[in-house]
Design a protein around this motif. Structure first.
Motif, PDB file in Angstrom:
ATOM      1  N   HIS A  90      86.579  81.064  37.228  1.00  0.00           N
ATOM      2  CA  HIS A  90      86.568  81.553  38.616  1.00  0.00           C
ATOM      3  C   HIS A  90      87.774  82.447  38.903  1.00  0.00           C
ATOM      4  CE1 HIS A  90      83.710  78.256  39.359  1.00  0.00           C
ATOM      5  NE2 HIS A  90      84.545  77.516  38.639  1.00  0.00           N
ATOM      6  N   PHE A 111      90.302  83.373  41.851  1.00  0.00           N
ATOM      7  CA  PHE A 111      90.713  82.861  43.164  1.00  0.00           C
ATOM      8  C   PHE A 111      91.957  83.615  43.612  1.00  0.00           C
ATOM      9  CE2 PHE A 111      94.365  80.030  42.211  1.00  0.00           C
ATOM     10  CZ  PHE A 111      94.287  79.990  40.835  1.00  0.00           C
ATOM     11  N   ASN A 140      90.035  86.480  47.993  1.00  0.00           N
ATOM     12  CA  ASN A 140      89.848  86.216  49.425  1.00  0.00           C
ATOM     13  C   ASN A 140      90.079  87.436  50.321  1.00  0.00           C
ATOM     14  OD1 ASN A 140      92.655  86.372  49.784  1.00  0.00           O
ATOM     15  ND2 ASN A 140      92.928  84.172  49.560  1.00  0.00           N
ATOM     16  N   CYS A 192      90.634  76.951  44.380  1.00  0.00           N
ATOM     17  CA  CYS A 192      89.390  77.695  44.597  1.00  0.00           C
ATOM     18  C   CYS A 192      88.830  77.407  45.990  1.00  0.00           C
ATOM     19  CB  CYS A 192      88.354  77.337  43.523  1.00  0.00           C
ATOM     20  SG  CYS A 192      88.854  77.854  41.875  1.00  0.00           S
ATOM     21  N   ILE A 193      88.955  76.157  46.437  1.00  0.00           N
ATOM     22  CA  ILE A 193      88.436  75.805  47.764  1.00  0.00           C
ATOM     23  C   ILE A 193      89.320  76.404  48.860  1.00  0.00           C
ATOM     24  CG2 ILE A 193      87.870  73.902  49.321  1.00  0.00           C
ATOM     25  CD1 ILE A 193      87.149  72.240  46.843  1.00  0.00           C
ATOM     26  N   THR A 210      91.006  79.085  48.637  1.00  0.00           N
ATOM     27  CA  THR A 210      90.696  80.522  48.623  1.00  0.00           C
ATOM     28  C   THR A 210      89.475  80.815  49.498  1.00  0.00           C
ATOM     29  OG1 THR A 210      91.642  80.893  46.428  1.00  0.00           O
ATOM     30  CG2 THR A 210      89.940  82.443  47.137  1.00  0.00           C
ATOM     31  N   LYS A 211      88.474  79.950  49.382  1.00  0.00           N
ATOM     32  CA  LYS A 211      87.273  80.138  50.213  1.00  0.00           C
ATOM     33  C   LYS A 211      87.599  79.947  51.695  1.00  0.00           C
ATOM     34  CE  LYS A 211      82.761  78.195  51.318  1.00  0.00           C
ATOM     35  NZ  LYS A 211      82.365  79.409  52.061  1.00  0.00           N
ATOM     36  N   ALA A 254      89.255  83.070  52.844  1.00  0.00           N
ATOM     37  CA  ALA A 254      88.267  84.164  52.918  1.00  0.00           C
ATOM     38  C   ALA A 254      87.407  84.008  54.171  1.00  0.00           C
ATOM     39  CB  ALA A 254      87.391  84.170  51.665  1.00  0.00           C
ATOM     40  N   ASP A 255      87.031  82.778  54.489  1.00  0.00           N
ATOM     41  CA  ASP A 255      86.202  82.553  55.678  1.00  0.00           C
ATOM     42  C   ASP A 255      86.984  82.887  56.952  1.00  0.00           C
ATOM     43  OD1 ASP A 255      84.045  81.891  54.126  1.00  0.00           O
ATOM     44  OD2 ASP A 255      84.306  79.727  54.302  1.00  0.00           O
ATOM     45  N   ASP A 303      81.812  76.521  57.307  1.00  0.00           N
ATOM     46  CA  ASP A 303      81.877  77.830  56.646  1.00  0.00           C
ATOM     47  C   ASP A 303      80.775  78.759  57.161  1.00  0.00           C
ATOM     48  OD1 ASP A 303      79.658  76.789  55.353  1.00  0.00           O
ATOM     49  OD2 ASP A 303      80.292  77.436  53.353  1.00  0.00           O
TER      50      ASP A 303
END
Ligand code: ATP
Ligand code: MG
Length: 341
Positions: free
Chosen positions: A61, A63, A68, A144-145, A147-148, A151-152, A228
């Motif tokens: 992945h 990240f 993001n 990774c989480i 980063t999400k 990004a959100d 999300d």
């Protein structure tokens, strides 16, 4: 004095419209071009292919900021996570970091540096064709989480990305963006920006972890839950009409004169400040001093300010105060604000 909070918080002297235009233009110039972004994705694909040849079936992945949407041009680095079954403890991750180091060495990567003993074991290297710096970590699921999550937040209001670009640029120029030397990581500055936007009198960002969750993962002891559904939240910040310049001013003014360094814990999870007592972050334990406290949104025992000591806190506070004072008093503050230290 680090604790000086006596200032009355007047407005900047500069013409705010002109300042906003200049800051917007600067933020734009800091964002990577499409070609630069693509070049980083190409390096990622190359690293991913090497890892998957060595670890067949492994997932890889991207990240961090390239994933993001918060990367700035000065920082030509990518963060890569290798997902491997059955490698969960620190020793296992450290072993893989060393093995990946050997793999990258053999593949012709430059400046290969495995750091198996780091809190998050990592191997660093540079892709020689482009000079792109890469960090590979193993089973770094929380990163990774988060980063999400970042990004959100970015997708919800268009003011977050330029604010982050300017703060990261300022922190690099003023030499306060180095957690290994007692200042703060880029990730920490992003959380500080999100927190500011959550805390505006009319909020610019919601508190995604306080809304009914639509995303759920458990990572070891940590439950990662947040909303999300960014589509339904786009426009959340519209009632707030503050410009980028006003938000940049608010950021520095907050960290110069409003943040209570002896009591407050910045908490993006709740969109508020907690008290250090609430977290039992009131005293030094080992190397964790808790002098500037920023709670990780998922790994709740992790204080991103833990790297700060008394001396670097004074440096940070001096720099926040310098920036706020320049914005308040100078007719044309930008050159000074971003001047190299
Ligand atoms: P830059 O553009 O400066 O590289 P970045 O957003 O990629 O900024 P890094 O400091 O490189 O930030 O961190 C990369 C990612 O690693 C972050 O987005 C975050 O997901 C994770 N991360 C970094 N530091 C921490 C930390 N101390 N705790 C938890 N996760 C972290
Ligand atoms: Mg990065």
């Amino acid at each position: 004095d680090v604790m000086d909070r006596s200032h009355d918080g007047r407005q900047p002297r500069a013409n705010m419209q002109e300042l906003d235009a200049a800051l917007t233009q600067l933020a734009d110039s800091l964002m990577p071009t499409a070609a630069e972004h693509q070049a980083q994705l190409d390096v990622f694909e190359g690293v991913k292919a090497l890892l998957q040849a060595r670890y067949p079936g492994a997932r890889v992945h991207l990240f961090g900021s390239v994933a993001n949407g918060l990367s700035v041009r000065h920082n030509n680095d990518i963060d890569v996570c290798l997902e491997l079954e059955g490698v969960d403890d620190q020793a296992g991750k450290a072993e893989v970091a060393v093995a990946v180091g050997e793999l990258m060495e053999a593949a012709g990567m430059a400046e290969v540096l495995p750091l198996p003993k780091a809190r998050v074991p990592v191997v660093k290297f540079v892709a020689p064709q482009t000079g792109t710096k890469c960090d590979v970590t193993v089973n770094n699921v929380l990163a990774c989480i988060n980063t999400k999550l970042l990004a959100d937040y970015c997708a919800i209001d268009p003011r977050l990305a330029p604010l982050v670009a300017l703060v990261k640029h300022w922190a690099k120029r003023r030499a306060v963006n180095d957690p290994y030397r007692g200042t703060l990581s880029s990730y920490c500055y992003v959380l500080m920006c999100i927190h500011l936007l959550q805390m505006r009198p009319t909020p610019v960002l919601p508190v995604l972890q306080q809304l009914p969750p639509t995303f759920r993962r458990t990572v070891g002891p940590w439950t990662c839950e947040f909303c999300d559904d960014v589509e339904s939240l786009r426009g959340f910040g519209a009632p707030n009409r503050e410009s980028l310049a006003q938000l940049v001013w608010a950021f520095f003014e907050y960290w110069a004169w409003r943040h209570n360094y002896s009591h407050d814990v910045v908490c993006v999870r709740l969109g508020t400040c907690l008290h250090k007592d609430d977290k039992d972050w009131t005293r030094r334990i080992g190397n964790e001093r808790h002098l500037v406290c920023i709670e990780d949104p998922f790994e709740l025992s992790h204080d991103l300010g833990r790297t700060v000591d008394r001396q670097t806190r004074a440096v940070l506070h001096k720099e926040f105060t310098r920036a706020a004072t320049l914005l308040r008093d100078a007719h044309d503050p930008l050159d000074m604000l971003f001047a190299s230290y």
